[in-house]
Design a protein around this motif. Structure first.
Motif, PDB file in Angstrom:
ATOM      1  N   UNK A 172       0.826  -1.199   0.000  1.00  0.00           N
ATOM      2  CA  UNK A 172       0.000   0.000   0.000  1.00  0.00           C
ATOM      3  C   UNK A 172       0.866   1.256   0.000  1.00  0.00           C
ATOM      4  N   UNK A 173       0.357   2.304  -0.628  1.00  0.00           N
ATOM      5  CA  UNK A 173       1.003   3.613  -0.604  1.00  0.00           C
ATOM      6  C   UNK A 173       0.282   4.497   0.409  1.00  0.00           C
ATOM      7  N   UNK A 174       0.964   5.568   0.815  1.00  0.00           N
ATOM      8  CA  UNK A 174       0.440   6.468   1.834  1.00  0.00           C
ATOM      9  C   UNK A 174       0.526   7.910   1.354  1.00  0.00           C
ATOM     10  N   UNK A 175      -0.474   8.701   1.738  1.00  0.00           N
ATOM     11  CA  UNK A 175      -0.455  10.144   1.522  1.00  0.00           C
ATOM     12  C   UNK A 175      -0.831  10.782   2.854  1.00  0.00           C
ATOM     13  N   UNK A 176       0.160  11.349   3.529  1.00  0.00           N
ATOM     14  CA  UNK A 176       0.010  11.775   4.924  1.00  0.00           C
ATOM     15  C   UNK A 176       0.151  13.297   5.020  1.00  0.00           C
ATOM     16  N   UNK A 177      -0.847  13.910   5.614  1.00  0.00           N
ATOM     17  CA  UNK A 177      -0.917  15.372   5.656  1.00  0.00           C
ATOM     18  C   UNK A 177      -0.613  15.914   7.048  1.00  0.00           C
ATOM     19  N   UNK A 178       0.051  17.052   7.079  1.00  0.00           N
ATOM     20  CA  UNK A 178       0.218  17.789   8.331  1.00  0.00           C
ATOM     21  C   UNK A 178      -0.933  18.778   8.460  1.00  0.00           C
ATOM     22  N   UNK A 179      -1.670  18.675   9.556  1.00  0.00           N
ATOM     23  CA  UNK A 179      -2.774  19.603   9.796  1.00  0.00           C
ATOM     24  C   UNK A 179      -2.255  20.751  10.652  1.00  0.00           C
ATOM     25  N   UNK A 180      -1.828  21.780   9.955  1.00  0.00           N
ATOM     26  CA  UNK A 180      -1.253  22.944  10.627  1.00  0.00           C
ATOM     27  C   UNK A 180      -1.748  24.174   9.886  1.00  0.00           C
ATOM     28  N   UNK A 181      -2.086  25.218  10.634  1.00  0.00           N
ATOM     29  CA  UNK A 181      -2.722  26.390  10.060  1.00  0.00           C
ATOM     30  C   UNK A 181      -1.860  27.620  10.322  1.00  0.00           C
ATOM     31  N   UNK A 182      -1.243  28.183   9.277  1.00  0.00           N
ATOM     32  CA  UNK A 182      -0.361  29.333   9.495  1.00  0.00           C
ATOM     33  C   UNK A 182      -1.092  30.592   9.946  1.00  0.00           C
ATOM     34  N   UNK A 183      -2.404  30.619   9.766  1.00  0.00           N
ATOM     35  CA  UNK A 183      -3.172  31.782  10.206  1.00  0.00           C
ATOM     36  C   UNK A 183      -3.484  31.735  11.702  1.00  0.00           C
ATOM     37  N   UNK A 184      -3.404  30.524  12.282  1.00  0.00           N
ATOM     38  CA  UNK A 184      -3.677  30.360  13.709  1.00  0.00           C
ATOM     39  C   UNK A 184      -2.576  29.492  14.319  1.00  0.00           C
ATOM     40  N   UNK A 185      -1.378  30.047  14.471  1.00  0.00           N
ATOM     41  CA  UNK A 185      -0.224  29.243  14.898  1.00  0.00           C
ATOM     42  C   UNK A 185      -0.357  28.653  16.298  1.00  0.00           C
ATOM     43  N   UNK A 186      -1.222  29.211  17.125  1.00  0.00           N
ATOM     44  CA  UNK A 186      -1.354  28.702  18.494  1.00  0.00           C
ATOM     45  C   UNK A 186      -2.263  27.478  18.593  1.00  0.00           C
ATOM     46  N   UNK A 187      -2.836  27.065  17.475  1.00  0.00           N
ATOM     47  CA  UNK A 187      -3.753  25.931  17.507  1.00  0.00           C
ATOM     48  C   UNK A 187      -3.038  24.583  17.346  1.00  0.00           C
ATOM     49  N   UNK A 188      -1.780  24.608  16.944  1.00  0.00           N
ATOM     50  CA  UNK A 188      -0.999  23.385  16.767  1.00  0.00           C
ATOM     51  C   UNK A 188       0.440  23.639  17.216  1.00  0.00           C
ATOM     52  N   UNK A 189       1.229  22.593  17.243  1.00  0.00           N
ATOM     53  CA  UNK A 189       2.652  22.783  17.472  1.00  0.00           C
ATOM     54  C   UNK A 189       3.243  23.483  16.248  1.00  0.00           C
ATOM     55  N   UNK A 190       4.472  23.946  16.377  1.00  0.00           N
ATOM     56  CA  UNK A 190       5.112  24.680  15.294  1.00  0.00           C
ATOM     57  C   UNK A 190       5.572  23.790  14.151  1.00  0.00           C
ATOM     58  N   UNK A 191       5.973  24.436  13.068  1.00  0.00           N
ATOM     59  CA  UNK A 191       6.349  23.731  11.840  1.00  0.00           C
ATOM     60  C   UNK A 191       7.468  22.729  12.080  1.00  0.00           C
ATOM     61  N   UNK A 192       8.549  23.172  12.704  1.00  0.00           N
ATOM     62  CA  UNK A 192       9.712  22.292  12.843  1.00  0.00           C
ATOM     63  C   UNK A 192       9.408  21.077  13.711  1.00  0.00           C
ATOM     64  N   UNK A 193       8.684  21.286  14.806  1.00  0.00           N
ATOM     65  CA  UNK A 193       8.343  20.153  15.668  1.00  0.00           C
ATOM     66  C   UNK A 193       7.393  19.205  14.958  1.00  0.00           C
ATOM     67  N   UNK A 194       6.433  19.767  14.247  1.00  0.00           N
ATOM     68  CA  UNK A 194       5.480  18.937  13.507  1.00  0.00           C
ATOM     69  C   UNK A 194       6.231  18.028  12.540  1.00  0.00           C
ATOM     70  N   UNK A 195       7.089  18.627  11.743  1.00  0.00           N
ATOM     71  CA  UNK A 195       7.823  17.880  10.720  1.00  0.00           C
ATOM     72  C   UNK A 195       8.767  16.868  11.352  1.00  0.00           C
TER      73      UNK A 195
END
Length: 368
Positions: A172-195
């Protein structure tokens, strides 16, 4: 009957088989890349409650080429030292919505975060999230969804482990998305930690070379490509991430990592989207299922895989135009149509093995 030759990366098959040190000797990683890419959106939310082990099980049963899913990251804190915090979980929404999940009880008496419904994933620990029942409510727009009462939100590792049980050859193949919103940065962890957290799981998996990494927030695509230049990245895009101010494309969109589409030449928005994706070294452009003609993107060596398409009329048009894959809530229907058109489709998996694995991996409250 369509007579199409979809863009298949057959020349990469040998490299995919040899790629990851985590692979087992008989692994056929990348096997599905020879087939037309029918992607099961959130496992196939038209058929089964989304983003659950059951939905991914049915995606395999239905013969999807690729399992598409989203990631969030739980709270990393010291309030609950016996839990695993900062975990990558498989869920689409930044917030726990009452329309999809319900509380079953707090993890400790008088937990100040309870009820957990209505809270952000980033503000809850994995233990808190694991109490939620996200399999008992059929969504209004998907009246054919199978319910799996008691279904829990899973970690990415748990989903990979389940699918590996059902797919021991790693096809099987995978397509995996990061759910992060640059307009509301406090709603998720930051870019570097997410990645960083996502990549740590990717690179340790036997599916490592079968993973496409996608995001609407192109900052994460750039960060992932910097961390791992070999990973395939897919640039998700829609009008809402392009036309932020008065429906103009002349602004600098935070979703596009600071790029302005008007800085790229061309008479159409689609051509400028393709050039912007090419500028960040994307491998795939994934636009919303609108009037997007893939030929210009193909000239930049970009594959085109639009989302989320459920109408066969629309799918047929886009495939005729050259779409390299389709992200859909109904992978069973699209696969059946693709097979009728003479497109190569991925094989289905044995139901007995899939549901045996599901019983081993699901929460004990679920009836399979």
């Amino acid at each position: 009957m369509l007579h199409l030759t979809p863009l298949i990366l057959g020349s990469l098959n040998a490299a995919l088989v040899l790629a990851s040190p985590a692979q087992q000797p008989l692994s056929t990683v990348g096997f599905n890349s020879r087939f037309y890419d029918v992607q099961a959106h959130r496992g196939g939310r038209g058929n089964t409650v989304e983003s659950t082990l059951a939905s991914f099980a049915w995606g395999l049963v239905d013969g999807a080429t690729t399992l598409e899913l989203d990631n969030g990251i739980t709270l990393a804190s010291s309030f609950f030292p016996l839990t695993r915090d900062g975990e990558v979980v498989v869920w689409h929404d930044e917030e726990i919505f009452a329309a999809k999940c319900s509380d079953t009880g707090p993890i400790v008496p008088d937990d100040p975060m309870y009820p957990y419904v209505g809270k952000l994933i980033a503000n809850l620990t994995l233990a808190q999230i694991k109490t939620l029942d996200c399999g008992s409510q059929r969504q209004q727009h998907y009246p054919q969804q199978l319910l799996y009462p008691g279904a829990r939100i899973q970690t990415l590792q748990e989903v990979l482990d389940f699918v590996e049980c059902a797919d021991p050859s790693h096809r099987i193949l995978w397509n995996i998305e990061s759910k992060i919103n640059p307009q509301y940065p406090n709603r998720t962890v930051g870019v570097q930690e997410f990645v960083r957290r996502q990549h740590a799981i990717f690179s340790a998996s036997p599916y490592y070379r079968s993973i496409t990494y996608q995001s609407f927030d192109w900052r994460t695509l750039i960060a992932m490509k910097e961390l791992d230049p070999t990973i395939t990245i897919s640039a998700l895009i829609e009008d809402g991430t392009v036309r932020l101010l008065s429906f103009q494309t002349t602004c600098t969109s935070p979703w596009l990592a600071g790029l302005r589409l008007d800085d790229f030449p061309g008479p159409s928005l689609g051509e400028r989207m393709a050039q912007a994706a090419h500028a960040i070294n994307a491998d795939i452009l994934s636009p919303s299922g609108t009037a997007f003609i893939p030929s210009f993107a193909h000239s930049l060596s970009l594959r085109v895989k639009p989302w989320t398409l459920n109408s066969l009329d629309r799918i047929e048009t886009l495939v005729q135009w050259g779409a390299d894959g389709i992200i859909t809530d109904y992978p069973n229907v699209v696969r059946r149509w693709a097979k009728q058109q003479g497109l190569p489709v991925a094989p289905k998996y044995p139901k007995e093995r899939i549901f045996s694995c599901l019983k081993q991996h699901v929460h004990k409250d679920i009836t399979v």
